[in-house]
Design a protein around this motif. Structure first.
Motif, short mmCIF file in Angstrom:
data_model
loop_
_atom_site.label_atom_id
_atom_site.label_comp_id
_atom_site.label_asym_id
_atom_site.label_seq_id
_atom_site.Cartn_x
_atom_site.Cartn_y
_atom_site.Cartn_z
N THR A 126 38.78 36.23 38.00
CA THR A 126 39.32 37.42 37.35
C THR A 126 38.17 38.32 36.91
N TYR A 127 38.50 39.43 36.29
CA TYR A 127 37.54 40.40 35.79
C TYR A 127 36.65 39.75 34.73
N ARG A 159 46.37 45.16 42.07
CA ARG A 159 45.84 45.80 43.29
C ARG A 159 44.31 45.93 43.22
N THR A 185 46.54 40.56 34.53
CA THR A 185 46.46 40.63 35.98
C THR A 185 45.99 41.99 36.47
N MET A 186 45.26 41.96 37.58
CA MET A 186 44.92 43.17 38.34
C MET A 186 45.68 43.07 39.67
N GLU A 198 44.10 35.17 36.06
CA GLU A 198 43.91 34.76 37.45
C GLU A 198 42.52 34.15 37.59
N GLN A 216 41.83 43.81 43.23
CA GLN A 216 41.30 43.04 42.10
C GLN A 216 39.77 43.00 42.09
N ASN A 217 39.23 43.06 40.91
CA ASN A 217 37.81 42.79 40.69
C ASN A 217 37.72 41.32 40.27
N ASP A 260 45.55 48.42 36.02
CA ASP A 260 45.73 49.16 37.28
C ASP A 260 44.59 50.17 37.45
N ARG A 270 44.20 32.31 42.33
CA ARG A 270 44.68 33.43 43.13
C ARG A 270 43.85 33.53 44.40
N SER A 319 45.17 42.08 46.69
CA SER A 319 46.34 42.82 46.19
C SER A 319 47.59 41.98 46.41
N GLU A 341 48.95 44.64 32.63
CA GLU A 341 48.63 45.08 34.00
C GLU A 341 47.46 46.06 33.97
#
Length: 439
Positions: free
Chosen positions: A175-176, A222, A219-220, A172, A224-225, A254, A195, A230, A252
């Motif tokens: 993303t992280y 919920r 993906t994260m 995304e 998301q960092n 989570d 995203r 979410s 995933e």
């Protein structure tokens, strides 16, 4: 809950809210008895508990005082820290987990003298399989792998080969940032998909899946960092459908499942085809950052390679912390800690949301989730890095999301706010300072 624990919680919260200042004398035991209605034994036990936590100290023939070095927000001086992921002392489960560590030494002392299974202790994996049922995740202990934090699981997945010798990873945008570093270190080709608060560009995601060279989609779903975004249920189901149609694995992450407020907000793993979803969970953000324990549910076709790469990095994850986590999960302490932590972050986000609603007009986009650790304020182009630099001069620490984006991928600039480490007043002040900088 014991009465003395309620008294201790009340005083502890008063200290963190600033009702009792560092160095200030607390009410005498007899005075507290008169105003609260509790007996003296209860109050004495509460004060002793707070003393053991190093929040207060006893002065001979004088009484109890708040520790002078006490720092309610965890910041140095008068600064505001919206960067550091450090759970505040008010929700720190140190004392409970300390007992679990002691118990772990007692129970597993013989295992400390030998190497544990690389996959993780059977006792912990069994406890986790049962624990995950609370999140509608049904798996077997033999499918669970214990890692040194979620980051190790991500590194292994990036480094190891997947069936079909596919090479690219979809992430995304943003993303992280750590995941981007992991992929870069392993020289994995990466492609991004935009995203937003409304979700991901599903058409673009499908186009990438169609290429047939996608190793996995990270993906994260919920909180998301770095944005706090979410996915809605409909989008999660569509992501699962696309992954199934084009034979793509989903990784995933989570990491904040414990903070979820909606009971029906299931993970992708709980909703989808378990043979193509790799479910990763960390205990760092909601328990103790220094614990460095994570877990991954690995589908059968990937187990052999995952274990081989895990063994090449370390023979086993430390037994002592694994045993302590197993004991903690099986006790009532974990449930109490999660309830307290969930309430803390929910309240923080409510304060932040109210501050943003008062400060920003409709032309400023922001995302304040109902709970979680991170929130996001969008800035005009060319402003994010300047705002970060300007705020730092005023001893206010924030991050831009630049490090969370692939080079050359165009996303709106923005500021990430971490709510762990500051008071409500500091949150409001920070929002007003950001508003001034944007204007």
């Amino acid at each position: 809950m014991y009465k003395y624990s309620k008294v201790a919680d009340s005083i502890r919260e008063g200290i963190y809210r600033g009702e009792f200042k560092p160095g200030e004398k607390l009410p005498s035991i007899q005075s507290y008895v008169k105003t609260s209605g509790y007996n003296s034994d209860t109050v004495v036990k509460a004060y002793k508990l707070l003393e053991e936590e190093h929040l207060i100290y006893a002065a001979p023939k004088s009484g109890f005082y708040v520790v002078k070095s006490m720092d309610r927000g965890g910041n140095a001086g008068d600064g505001i820290d919206l960067v550091t992921v450090r759970p505040p002392d008010s929700i720190n489960p140190y004392k409970d987990f300390y007992h679990c560590m002691e118990k772990s030494i007692s129970i597993y002392r013989n295992k400390l003298m030998e190497y544990a299974p690389s996959q993780g202790m059977v006792e912990l994996r069994t406890a986790l399989a049962k624990h995950l049922m609370n999140f509608h995740i049904f798996t077997r202990q033999q499918d669970i792998f214990i890692t040194n934090g979620a980051q190790q699981a991500l590194y292994i997945l990036a480094a190891m080969p997947f069936p079909g010798e596919r090479t690219k990873v979809v992430v995304e945008q943003p993303t992280y940032s750590v995941m981007l570093q992991v992929l870069s270190c392993n020289r994995v080709p990466v492609v991004g998909v935009r995203r937003t608060k409304e979700g991901i560009d599903l058409k673009e995601l499908e186009a990438l899946f169609k290429t047939g060279d996608i190793k996995f989609f990270y993906t994260m779903p919920r909180f998301q960092n770095p944005t706090g975004f979410s996915y809605k249920e409909k989008q999660k189901r569509e992501i699962i459908r696309l992954a199934s149609r084009y034979d793509v694995y989903i990784v995933e992450d989570d990491y904040l499942a414990d903070l979820e407020l909606e009971e029906k907000a299931d993970s992708l793993y709980a909703m989808g085809e378990k043979e193509r979803i790799i479910y990763i969970r960390s205990f760092s953000k909601t328990l103790l950052p220094g614990l460095r324990l994570g877990m991954a549910i690995i589908p059968e076709p990937l187990k052999k390679e995952f274990l081989l790469y895990k063994q090449s990095m370390d023979l086993n994850t430390p037994v002592l912390t694994q045993g302590a986590l197993e004991i903690y999960l099986k006790s009532r302490m974990y449930k109490s800690h999660v309830a307290r932590t969930r309430k803390f972050y929910k309240n923080k986000m409510e304060v932040l949301k109210e501050a943003c609603e008062l400060a920003f007009q409709k032309d400023i986009e922001y995302n304040i989730p109902p709970t979680g650790i991170y929130a996001y304020i969008e800035t005009k182009k060319g402003l994010a890095e300047k705002i970060v630099s300007s705020l730092e001069k005023n001893n206010v620490l924030v991050n831009s999301i630049k490090g969370c984006c692939l080079e050359g991928f165009s996303v709106p600039e923005g500021i990430r706010l971490c709510v762990c480490n500051c008071s409500d007043e500091e949150l409001v002040k920070a929002v007003n300072l950001i508003k001034a900088e944007i204007e």
